[in-house]
Scaffold this active site. Structure first.
Site, short mmCIF file in Angstrom:
data_model
loop_
_atom_site.label_atom_id
_atom_site.label_comp_id
_atom_site.label_asym_id
_atom_site.label_seq_id
_atom_site.Cartn_x
_atom_site.Cartn_y
_atom_site.Cartn_z
N SER A 262 0.84 -1.20 0.00
CA SER A 262 0.00 0.00 0.00
C SER A 262 0.87 1.24 0.00
CB SER A 262 -0.90 0.01 1.23
OG SER A 262 -0.15 0.48 2.34
N LYS A 263 0.23 2.38 -0.27
CA LYS A 263 1.03 3.60 -0.37
C LYS A 263 1.61 3.99 0.99
CE LYS A 263 -2.64 7.12 -0.18
NZ LYS A 263 -3.25 8.19 -0.92
N ARG A 264 1.04 3.46 2.06
CA ARG A 264 1.57 3.76 3.39
C ARG A 264 2.83 2.95 3.70
NH1 ARG A 264 -0.71 8.23 4.33
NH2 ARG A 264 -2.80 8.18 3.49
N ASP A 265 2.97 1.78 3.06
CA ASP A 265 4.12 0.92 3.39
C ASP A 265 5.43 1.59 3.09
OD1 ASP A 265 2.57 -1.20 4.19
OD2 ASP A 265 2.35 -1.95 2.15
#
Ligand code: GLU
Length: 505
Positions: A262-265
């Site tokens: 995900s873009k948070r990773d």
């Protein structure tokens, strides 16, 4: 069926920055197209105005251009099948919505959100399909005059596909083989909304793939559940003969393999998940990008190519040209690929080593400029040639070799304690005389002269060399001493040694 020219499309929705998984999809489309002498099209799927994000389209084009993924046609590239932005194709879609309605493969539905909510509460696992559609307010249950009256009154409606139940729908997937889904599990998806006079993804996608003569649809596996619906739409339109072949690519997984990347990773684990830095216009958040983090496009391409595909041998380093030669959809993995970003660093290091020194020096120049250094290009090239094997990113060259450009002003305390001996000042004062007499001031000759002076005096080689390094570099690191003296030159070498003697004695 006659052989058609290969035409593929990359069809992002401009809903934000292009995720690295999307970049991989674009890359695989590109490799496939180029291998077959085909064409690659950029289509912008912007029919969901709610999710439109300013700047996303420009970002996508800039990112793929940076990576060397080139389009033959599409938004920003021209071509004979345009317009390539779906929001500019309204009239085209209307015609095809009409066709489906006329053939009885679609129907008009007037159910309001409130009415749908009531049904959802009334029927467990409600789905708008063959089992429920006759209880709803639509053109199948209302009379023709009732429908006309509602339309005349400008009542909002949607058009839904009419899925015939109890049929096995086959999707022939080039990666997954024959995927079979029973049509009874599909719902009567909305194809068109009168509210914004726009089709939904499903209809626009099929109509455009057909009109743009797309031969292969290569996309992420999140679209696999939609594929049976797409197969049915091709049939309802009577376009089976020109239906593209499908290939659904497995997901990119988090580095630990648990779940979708995900873009948070990225920023959590210290690597970018976007090709270019992205400033989210809504939240104001900034996400790091491969380009700004110092990755070379070749490294990112090589890394992405191998995330979910392999050439069938253990070759890892491949240029775009080689990838185009070797790429093979049937060698794409059916299961997700772990996002091993350390590997990307490895590729970056590798491509820096492969790069010629002139190019590496050009990339290093702006980093030098940031430190107010404006050095001669040939000199930078020489330094880079000596030092690049030590770095993963060009910008790290500064940390590794700033002493080639600026004399040390301080001397590392620990190194001084260990390396600067009682007799160092005296020895280095003599060394200055040895160096002054050297002509030419080359690497081997200077080394020989210094060593024979050390020998003749009975000094310890290590002591003199360590103290000299400290004087030249300011600490205990750096390449071979005489590579340094030769590069910075006689005058500068002497100046640095004299200063160290001055400061450290
Ligand atoms: N617009 C879709 C996306 O954003 C395209 C899916 C497809 O390639 O069919 O991924």
């Amino acid at each position: 069926m006659k052989e058609r020219k290969v035409r593929v499309r990359f069809a992002p929705s401009p809903t934000g920055a292009l995720h690295i998984g999307g970049v991989r999809t674009a890359l695989y489309n590109y490799l496939f197209a180029k291998q077959h002498g085909g064409e690659m099209i950029l289509r912008i799927e912007d029919t969901d105005s709610q999710r439109f994000v300013q700047g996303a389209e420009e970002y996508i084009i800039e990112a793929l251009t940076w990576l060397g993924i080139k389009f033959d046609e599409g938004v920003g590239f021209g071509g004979n099948y345009g317009p390539y932005r779906q929001s500019e194709r309204r009239d085209i879609y209307k015609k095809y919505v009409r066709q489906l309605l006329d053939k009885g493969h679609a129907y008009i539905a007037f159910d309001t959100p409130e009415e749908l909510e009531v049904k959802r509460n009334e029927i467990a696992n409600f789905q708008y399909d063959a089992s429920t559609r006759m209880q709803m307010r639509n053109s199948l249950t209302l009379s023709a005059s009732e429908v006309q009256a509602l339309l005349d009154a400008n009542t909002q409606y949607v058009v839904r596909i009419k899925i015939e139940p109890n049929e096995d729908v086959h999707v022939q997937d080039l990666i997954r083989g024959d995927v079979v889904i029973n049509s009874s599990v599909l719902d009567d998806k909305v194809l068109y909304k009168s509210a914004d006079e726009l089709p939904t993804y499903h209809l626009a996608n099929i109509v455009d793939d057909h009109l743009m003569e797309i031969t292969h649809v290569i996309r992420g596996e999140e679209w696999l559940p939609s594929a049976p619906l797409h197969v049915l739409l091709y049939r309802y339109f009577g376009w089976e003969d020109s239906m593209p072949r499908f290939a659904h690519l497995a997901l990119l997984l988090k580095p630990d393999g648990k779940g979708k990347l995900s873009k948070r990773d990225g920023d959590r684990l210290g690597f970018p998940v976007f090709p270019l830095e992205w400033h989210d216009p809504k939240s104001g958040e900034v996400f790091s990008g491969y380009r700004e983090s110092g990755y070379l496009p070749e490294a990112v391409i090589n890394f992405l190519a191998l995330l979910g595909w392999n050439p069938g041998n253990d070759q890892e380093v491949m240029s775009m040209e080689e990838l185009i030669q070797e790429f093979d959809l049937s060698r794409c993995s059916k299961s997700g690929a772990k996002f091993d970003f350390e590997k990307c660093k490895w590729f970056n290091h590798h491509y820096i080593q492969m790069m010629d020194n002139k190019k590496a020096a050009e990339l290093f120049m702006p980093v030098l400029a940031e430190h107010q250094i404006h050095a001669d290009a040939a000199y930078v090239e020489k330094v880079v040639g000596m030092m690049k094997e030590r770095v993963t990113f060009i910008k790290d060259l500064w940390e590794t070799c700033s002493f080639f450009f600026v004399a040390p002003t301080e001397y590392d305390e620990k190194t001084c304690k260990k390396r600067w001996k009682e007799n160092s000042a005296a020895q280095l004062t003599e060394l200055v005389d040895v160096l002054r007499d050297r002509e030419p001031f080359d690497i081997e000759g200077t080394e020989e002269a210094v060593k024979s002076w050390i020998d003749s005096k009975g000094y310890k080689l290590g002591d003199v060399m360590n103290a000299t390094r400290l004087a030249l570099v300011g600490e205990g690191k750096g390449p071979h001493i005489f590579d340094i003296t030769e590069a910075i030159g006689k005058e500068e070498s002497i100046r640095r040694i004299q200063r160290a003697v001055e400061v450290l004695k």
